[in-house]
Design a protein around this motif. Structure first.
Motif, PDB file in Angstrom:
ATOM      1  N   ASP A  82       0.824  -1.209   0.000  1.00 44.34           N
ATOM      2  CA  ASP A  82       0.000   0.000   0.000  1.00 44.34           C
ATOM      3  C   ASP A  82       0.859   1.260   0.000  1.00 44.34           C
ATOM      4  O   ASP A  82       0.430   2.313   0.483  1.00 44.34           O
ATOM      5  CB  ASP A  82      -0.967   0.005   1.185  1.00 44.34           C
ATOM      6  CG  ASP A  82      -0.245  -0.079   2.520  1.00 44.34           C
ATOM      7  OD1 ASP A  82       0.986  -0.282   2.544  1.00 44.34           O
ATOM      8  OD2 ASP A  82      -0.925   0.055   3.560  1.00 44.34           O
ATOM      9  N   SER A  83       2.070   1.157  -0.530  1.00 42.64           N
ATOM     10  CA  SER A  83       2.967   2.306  -0.651  1.00 42.64           C
ATOM     11  C   SER A  83       3.339   2.497  -2.106  1.00 42.64           C
ATOM     12  O   SER A  83       3.238   1.565  -2.915  1.00 42.64           O
ATOM     13  CB  SER A  83       4.233   2.101   0.185  1.00 42.64           C
ATOM     14  OG  SER A  83       5.035   1.068  -0.370  1.00 42.64           O
ATOM     15  N   LEU A  84       3.778   3.695  -2.477  1.00 43.34           N
ATOM     16  CA  LEU A  84       4.169   3.959  -3.861  1.00 43.34           C
ATOM     17  C   LEU A  84       5.325   3.072  -4.311  1.00 43.34           C
ATOM     18  O   LEU A  84       5.245   2.452  -5.385  1.00 43.34           O
ATOM     19  CB  LEU A  84       4.517   5.439  -4.044  1.00 43.34           C
ATOM     20  CG  LEU A  84       4.883   5.866  -5.465  1.00 43.34           C
ATOM     21  CD1 LEU A  84       3.752   5.576  -6.441  1.00 43.34           C
ATOM     22  CD2 LEU A  84       5.254   7.354  -5.490  1.00 43.34           C
ATOM     23  N   PRO A  85       6.417   2.958  -3.545  1.00 49.14           N
ATOM     24  CA  PRO A  85       7.491   2.057  -3.998  1.00 49.14           C
ATOM     25  C   PRO A  85       7.048   0.602  -4.062  1.00 49.14           C
ATOM     26  O   PRO A  85       7.472  -0.137  -4.951  1.00 49.14           O
ATOM     27  CB  PRO A  85       8.593   2.268  -2.949  1.00 49.14           C
ATOM     28  CG  PRO A  85       7.919   2.834  -1.759  1.00 49.14           C
ATOM     29  CD  PRO A  85       6.792   3.662  -2.303  1.00 49.14           C
ATOM     30  N   GLY A  86       6.181   0.191  -3.144  1.00 45.19           N
ATOM     31  CA  GLY A  86       5.699  -1.191  -3.151  1.00 45.19           C
ATOM     32  C   GLY A  86       4.880  -1.515  -4.384  1.00 45.19           C
ATOM     33  O   GLY A  86       5.035  -2.587  -4.983  1.00 45.19           O
ATOM     34  N   VAL A  87       4.018  -0.590  -4.791  1.00 46.25           N
ATOM     35  CA  VAL A  87       3.164  -0.871  -5.950  1.00 46.25           C
ATOM     36  C   VAL A  87       3.961  -0.725  -7.247  1.00 46.25           C
ATOM     37  O   VAL A  87       3.717  -1.453  -8.226  1.00 46.25           O
ATOM     38  CB  VAL A  87       1.908   0.037  -5.937  1.00 46.25           C
ATOM     39  CG1 VAL A  87       2.214   1.448  -6.402  1.00 46.25           C
ATOM     40  CG2 VAL A  87       0.799  -0.565  -6.799  1.00 46.25           C
ATOM     41  N   LEU A  88       4.931   0.182  -7.286  1.00 50.17           N
ATOM     42  CA  LEU A  88       5.782   0.285  -8.468  1.00 50.17           C
ATOM     43  C   LEU A  88       6.619  -0.978  -8.642  1.00 50.17           C
ATOM     44  O   LEU A  88       6.827  -1.451  -9.769  1.00 50.17           O
ATOM     45  CB  LEU A  88       6.693   1.510  -8.368  1.00 50.17           C
ATOM     46  CG  LEU A  88       6.038   2.868  -8.625  1.00 50.17           C
ATOM     47  CD1 LEU A  88       7.052   3.995  -8.426  1.00 50.17           C
ATOM     48  CD2 LEU A  88       5.438   2.949 -10.023  1.00 50.17           C
ATOM     49  N   TRP A  89       7.094  -1.529  -7.527  1.00 48.49           N
ATOM     50  CA  TRP A  89       7.826  -2.797  -7.590  1.00 48.49           C
ATOM     51  C   TRP A  89       6.963  -3.882  -8.216  1.00 48.49           C
ATOM     52  O   TRP A  89       7.404  -4.637  -9.084  1.00 48.49           O
ATOM     53  CB  TRP A  89       8.258  -3.190  -6.187  1.00 48.49           C
ATOM     54  CG  TRP A  89       8.661  -4.618  -6.016  1.00 48.49           C
ATOM     55  CD1 TRP A  89       7.966  -5.605  -5.374  1.00 48.49           C
ATOM     56  CD2 TRP A  89       9.872  -5.237  -6.486  1.00 48.49           C
ATOM     57  NE1 TRP A  89       8.658  -6.794  -5.415  1.00 48.49           N
ATOM     58  CE2 TRP A  89       9.831  -6.603  -6.090  1.00 48.49           C
ATOM     59  CE3 TRP A  89      10.971  -4.781  -7.195  1.00 48.49           C
ATOM     60  CZ2 TRP A  89      10.854  -7.497  -6.390  1.00 48.49           C
ATOM     61  CZ3 TRP A  89      11.989  -5.681  -7.501  1.00 48.49           C
ATOM     62  CH2 TRP A  89      11.924  -7.022  -7.094  1.00 48.49           C
ATOM     63  N   ARG A  90       5.705  -3.949  -7.802  1.00 49.79           N
ATOM     64  CA  ARG A  90       4.797  -4.961  -8.328  1.00 49.79           C
ATOM     65  C   ARG A  90       4.507  -4.727  -9.805  1.00 49.79           C
ATOM     66  O   ARG A  90       4.364  -5.676 -10.579  1.00 49.79           O
ATOM     67  CB  ARG A  90       3.503  -4.987  -7.497  1.00 49.79           C
ATOM     68  CG  ARG A  90       3.700  -5.650  -6.144  1.00 49.79           C
ATOM     69  CD  ARG A  90       2.641  -5.256  -5.125  1.00 49.79           C
ATOM     70  NE  ARG A  90       2.832  -5.993  -3.879  1.00 49.79           N
ATOM     71  CZ  ARG A  90       3.774  -5.707  -2.970  1.00 49.79           C
ATOM     72  NH1 ARG A  90       4.606  -4.679  -3.187  1.00 49.79           N
ATOM     73  NH2 ARG A  90       3.882  -6.415  -1.873  1.00 49.79           N
ATOM     74  N   LEU A  91       4.426  -3.470 -10.221  1.00 49.47           N
ATOM     75  CA  LEU A  91       4.208  -3.172 -11.634  1.00 49.47           C
ATOM     76  C   LEU A  91       5.392  -3.611 -12.488  1.00 49.47           C
ATOM     77  O   LEU A  91       5.216  -4.185 -13.572  1.00 49.47           O
ATOM     78  CB  LEU A  91       3.979  -1.666 -11.824  1.00 49.47           C
ATOM     79  CG  LEU A  91       2.551  -1.140 -11.668  1.00 49.47           C
ATOM     80  CD1 LEU A  91       2.539   0.362 -11.919  1.00 49.47           C
ATOM     81  CD2 LEU A  91       1.590  -1.837 -12.619  1.00 49.47           C
ATOM     82  N   TYR A  92       6.598  -3.341 -12.007  1.00 45.20           N
ATOM     83  CA  TYR A  92       7.783  -3.753 -12.761  1.00 45.20           C
ATOM     84  C   TYR A  92       7.858  -5.272 -12.859  1.00 45.20           C
ATOM     85  O   TYR A  92       8.205  -5.827 -13.914  1.00 45.20           O
ATOM     86  CB  TYR A  92       9.054  -3.210 -12.101  1.00 45.20           C
ATOM     87  CG  TYR A  92       9.458  -1.855 -12.614  1.00 45.20           C
ATOM     88  CD1 TYR A  92      10.094  -1.717 -13.848  1.00 45.20           C
ATOM     89  CD2 TYR A  92       9.216  -0.706 -11.876  1.00 45.20           C
ATOM     90  CE1 TYR A  92      10.473  -0.472 -14.330  1.00 45.20           C
ATOM     91  CE2 TYR A  92       9.591   0.550 -12.338  1.00 45.20           C
ATOM     92  CZ  TYR A  92      10.215   0.666 -13.569  1.00 45.20           C
ATOM     93  OH  TYR A  92      10.583   1.899 -14.042  1.00 45.20           O
ATOM     94  N   MET A  93       7.543  -5.963 -11.772  1.00 39.61           N
ATOM     95  CA  MET A  93       7.586  -7.419 -11.804  1.00 39.61           C
ATOM     96  C   MET A  93       6.497  -7.980 -12.709  1.00 39.61           C
ATOM     97  O   MET A  93       6.700  -8.977 -13.397  1.00 39.61           O
ATOM     98  CB  MET A  93       7.447  -7.976 -10.386  1.00 39.61           C
ATOM     99  CG  MET A  93       8.639  -7.691  -9.467  1.00 39.61           C
ATOM    100  SD  MET A  93      10.215  -8.316 -10.132  1.00 39.61           S
ATOM    101  CE  MET A  93      10.865  -6.838 -10.960  1.00 39.61           C
ATOM    102  N   LEU A  94       5.321  -7.333 -12.718  1.00 41.96           N
ATOM    103  CA  LEU A  94       4.244  -7.774 -13.605  1.00 41.96           C
ATOM    104  C   LEU A  94       4.674  -7.625 -15.059  1.00 41.96           C
ATOM    105  O   LEU A  94       4.467  -8.546 -15.871  1.00 41.96           O
ATOM    106  CB  LEU A  94       2.975  -6.956 -13.340  1.00 41.96           C
ATOM    107  CG  LEU A  94       1.778  -7.270 -14.255  1.00 41.96           C
ATOM    108  CD1 LEU A  94       1.296  -8.697 -14.035  1.00 41.96           C
ATOM    109  CD2 LEU A  94       0.645  -6.265 -14.030  1.00 41.96           C
TER     110      LEU A  94
END
Length: 216
Positions: free
Chosen positions: A59-71
Motif C-alpha cells: 500500500d505504498s508507492l514504492p511497493g506498488v511500483l515494484w509490483r508493476l515492474y515485476m508484472l
C-alpha cells in the motif's frame, strides 16, 4: 553500512526514490526518458530496483511500483502462456478486456505491448487507471490458471480411474506417475493464481489510495 542499512533510512530512500522517479517522468517531454524507465530491468537487471523497493508494503508507492515492474517482466517473459491463459479466463460477458485494454483473444505480441502500456501509463497517464488495468489483467489471468488447474485435476482423476480399471494401479505405474505430475502442476497453477489474485487486490487498493491522495 556495517551491520546492515538502517530500516528507517531504507524506507525513506524507497519512498523518496519512487516519488522522484514518478515526478521526473511526469514532467518530462522526452520519450527517451520514458523508454529508459520502462527498460531499466532489461538494461540494468532487477537487483537495483529490488534493493530499493521490494521490501516496501503493497500500500505504498514504492511497493506498488515494484509490483508493476515485476508484472511487466513476467508478462513479457511468458507472453505466449499468458495470452493462452487470458483466452481461457476471459468470460464471454465481462468488462475486463475494456478495462485492461486488450483484445478478448490477444496474441503474445499483444501481451508484450500491454505490459509496456500499463507500466508507461502509470508514469505518463492517470496512475489510478493504470492500477485498475493491471488489476483487471491479473484477475483474468488468475481465473485462467484456476480453470486450467481444474482441467488438469479432472484429467488426473480420469487417468487414475483408467489405470485402476486395468488392475495395474499399484502406485508405481506410468499412469500413476502421470496423474501425480498433473496434480502437482495443477497445485502450482493454483498457487500462482492465488498470488495473482492478491496482487490484483493490491493494485485495486493502490488505485483507491491514489485517488484519495494517500499513496506515498
Amino acid at each position: 553500512m556495517a551491520g546492515g542499512a538502517d530500516p528507517g533510512m531504507v524506507n525513506e530512500i524507497a519512498h523518496s526514490s519512487a516519488a522522484s522517479l514518478l515526478d521526473r517522468v511526469r514532467h518530462s517531454e522526452d520519450p527517451a526518458v520514458v523508454a529508459r524507465v520502462l527498460t531499466v530491468v532489461e538494461r540494468d537487471g532487477v537487483d537495483d530496483i529490488a534493493e530499493l523497493w521490494s521490501s516496501s508494503p503493497s500500500d505504498s508507492l514504492p511497493g506498488v511500483l515494484w509490483r508493476l515492474y515485476m508484472l511487466r517482466t513476467w508478462m513479457r517473459t511468458h507472453r505466449d502462456a499468458i495470452a493462452r491463459l487470458w483466452r481461457v479466463g476471459e468470460p464471454v460477458a465481462t468488462s475486463a478486456s475494456a478495462i485492461a485494454g486488450v483484445d478478448q483473444a490477444p496474441t503474445e505480441d499483444d501481451i508484450a505491448r500491454l505490459a509496456d502500456s500499463i507500466l508507461s501509463g502509470a508514469f505518463t497517464g492517470d496512475f489510478a487507471v493504470a492500477m485498475e488495468r493491471a488489476a483487471a489483467f491479473t484477475d483474468v489471468v488468475a481465473l485462467g490458471l484456476r480453470v486450467e488447474a481444474g482441467r488438469l485435476t479432472t484429467a488426473a482423476k480420469e487417468r487414475e480411474m483408467d489405470v485402476s480399471g486395468d488392475g495395474s494401479m499399484d502406485g508405481t505405474g506410468d499412469g500413476d506417475v502421470d496423474a501425480q505430475a498433473m496434480r502437482a502442476k495443477a497445485a502450482r497453477m493454483l498457487h500462482t493464481g492465488a498470488n495473482l489474485m492478491t496482487t490484483a487486490k493490491d493494485f485495486h487498493h493502490a488505485a483507491n489510495l491514489w485517488r484519495r491522495g494517500k499513496l506515498e
